[in-house]
Design an enzyme around this catalytic site. Structure first.
Site, short mmCIF file in Angstrom:
data_model
loop_
_atom_site.label_atom_id
_atom_site.label_comp_id
_atom_site.label_asym_id
_atom_site.label_seq_id
_atom_site.Cartn_x
_atom_site.Cartn_y
_atom_site.Cartn_z
N ASP A 161 26.06 -3.08 -31.47
CA ASP A 161 27.35 -3.69 -31.13
C ASP A 161 28.58 -2.89 -31.59
OD1 ASP A 161 25.83 -5.73 -30.10
OD2 ASP A 161 26.10 -7.07 -31.81
N ALA A 210 14.39 8.64 -43.12
CA ALA A 210 15.26 9.35 -44.08
C ALA A 210 15.21 8.70 -45.46
CB ALA A 210 16.69 9.38 -43.54
N GLY A 252 27.00 -6.89 -26.89
CA GLY A 252 28.07 -6.58 -27.85
C GLY A 252 28.53 -7.79 -28.63
N ARG A 304 11.65 9.54 -47.00
CA ARG A 304 11.47 10.95 -47.39
C ARG A 304 12.41 11.36 -48.52
NH1 ARG A 304 9.03 14.04 -42.18
NH2 ARG A 304 7.13 12.77 -42.22
O1 F6P Z 1 23.52 -7.80 -32.23
C1 F6P Z 1 22.80 -7.16 -31.24
C2 F6P Z 1 22.63 -8.03 -30.05
O2 F6P Z 1 21.88 -7.31 -29.08
C3 F6P Z 1 23.92 -8.57 -29.43
O3 F6P Z 1 24.57 -7.63 -28.62
C4 F6P Z 1 23.41 -9.77 -28.68
O4 F6P Z 1 24.43 -10.75 -28.58
C5 F6P Z 1 22.29 -10.27 -29.57
O5 F6P Z 1 21.90 -9.19 -30.39
C6 F6P Z 1 21.08 -10.79 -28.82
O6 F6P Z 1 20.20 -11.31 -29.76
P1 F6P Z 1 18.67 -11.70 -29.48
O7 F6P Z 1 17.88 -10.44 -29.49
O8 F6P Z 1 18.33 -12.59 -30.61
O9 F6P Z 1 18.64 -12.35 -28.14
#
Ligand code: F6P
Length: 319
Positions: A127, A22, A170, A25
């Site tokens: 998250d 988006a 999360g 474009r």
């Molecule tokens: O912020 C997104 C997230 O997936 C969180 O939910 C999780 O704590 C973190 O990133 C994991 O990070 P990485 O990919 O560096 O292990």
């Protein structure tokens, strides 16, 4: 506004590609040159910029991850790293920067804007932990991924009449657990915003068995963690076989849902418009189904407000 650059940073989220598409474009539609930056702030510091054309974003709206790649960059956390990044943007003649990412990425954009760079952020994180916006890109797709896993776990849990503990991502925000707990019909939802009482949890499981429930499903947020250990404790107190499943990074992949594609498309278009309007240090969001743009300092200062009503709903429906 002659040249806009776009990067994705932090943990990837489904819908990031749709947002990149988006941005590219819309920029081209307005006669603006657009540059992609590879590997987030790390690529920016290293000058990994390239011009993007219409066809560079063909066939990506349905893909998870980010075609620009992403990274968490330690050097960018330093003043020197950020000055380098600002210098690179000047060298490439970039007038406006679109940052697609979460909290940490936005703090980076905030600092860059203090160095005179026009920035606008698009919230991209599974998250859903940015309180100024009701939804972040990727959250809805992740919920659907979690629901798919829960549905499968239900089959085996019911067959064995077990307790199933499912730990979801999360960070310190319980939204993935709470929403998927409600939508997946969980017996209990354990999130950092509310904490939990172990005896109450066991009581709920045992009462469920007395009511004829074939299995119990417990959603645990990453911010609580320890689900393997919790499974052992639950099994020893209730006497019911208990298994824990940590869904992990599977939650970050997959084709974005219709909701995330729509959100990404609407936010991406608005991000470019905001830059054209001459605004800087803004972040795009969604409230009451309206796409918003807020000052980044104000947006990042919005306190996290927990949705007590949703938690109440999860409790009512699990009784
Ligand atoms: O912020 C997104 C997230 O997936 C969180 O939910 C999780 O704590 C973190 O990133 C994991 O990070 P990485 O990919 O560096 O292990």
């Amino acid at each position: 506004m002659k040249t806009i650059a776009v990067l994705t940073s932090g943990g990837d989220a489904p819908g990031m590609n749709a947002a990149i598409r988006a941005v590219v474009r819309t920029s081209l539609d307005k006669g603006i040159k657009v540059m992609g930056i590879k590997r987030g702030y790390s690529g920016l510091i290293n000058g990994e910029l390239f011009e993007m054309k219409r066809q560079d974003v063909s066939d990506i709206i349905q893909r998870g991850g980010t075609v620009l790649r992403t990274a968490r960059c330690a050097e960018f956390l330093t003043e020197e790293g950020r000055k380098k990044a600002a210098g690179v943007l000047k060298v490439f003649g970039v007038d406006g920067l679109v940052v697609i990412g979460g909290n940490g990425s936005f703090m980076g954009a905030q600092k860059l804007s203090k160095l005179g760079i026009s920035t606008v952020g698009i919230p991209g994180t599974i998250d859903n932990d940015l309180p100024y916006t009701e939804y972040t890109l990727g959250f809805d797709t992740t919920l659907n991924t979690v629901l798919d896993a829960i549905n499968k776990l239900r089959d085996t849990s019911t067959s064995h009449e077990r307790v199933s503990i499912v730990e979801v991502m999360g960070r310190d925000c319980g939204d993935i657990a709470l929403y998927s707990g409600i939508a997946g019909g969980a017996e209990s939802v354990i999130i950092p915003e509310k904490g939990y009482d172990f005896d109450e949890l066991c009581k709920t499981i045992l009462e469920g068995k007395l009511k004829g429930k074939m299995h119990s499903l417990i959603l645990v947020a990453e911010g609580i963690g320890g689900s393997m250990e919790l499974a052992k404790q639950v099994e020893s107190v209730t006497g019911i076989e208990t298994r824990a499943t940590i869904l992990g990074h599977i939650q970050r992949g997959g084709s974005p849902s219709a909701f995330d594609r729509m959100l990404a498309s609407r936010m991406g278009v608005r991000a470019v418009e905001v830059l054209i309007e001459g605004k800087t240090s803004r972040v795009i969001g969604i409230r009451e189904n309206k796409i918003t743009d807020d000052d980044i300092d104000e947006a990042l200062a919005v306190p996290r407000k927990f949705d007590e009503r949703l938690y109440e709903i999860s409790e009512i429906l699990s009784r």
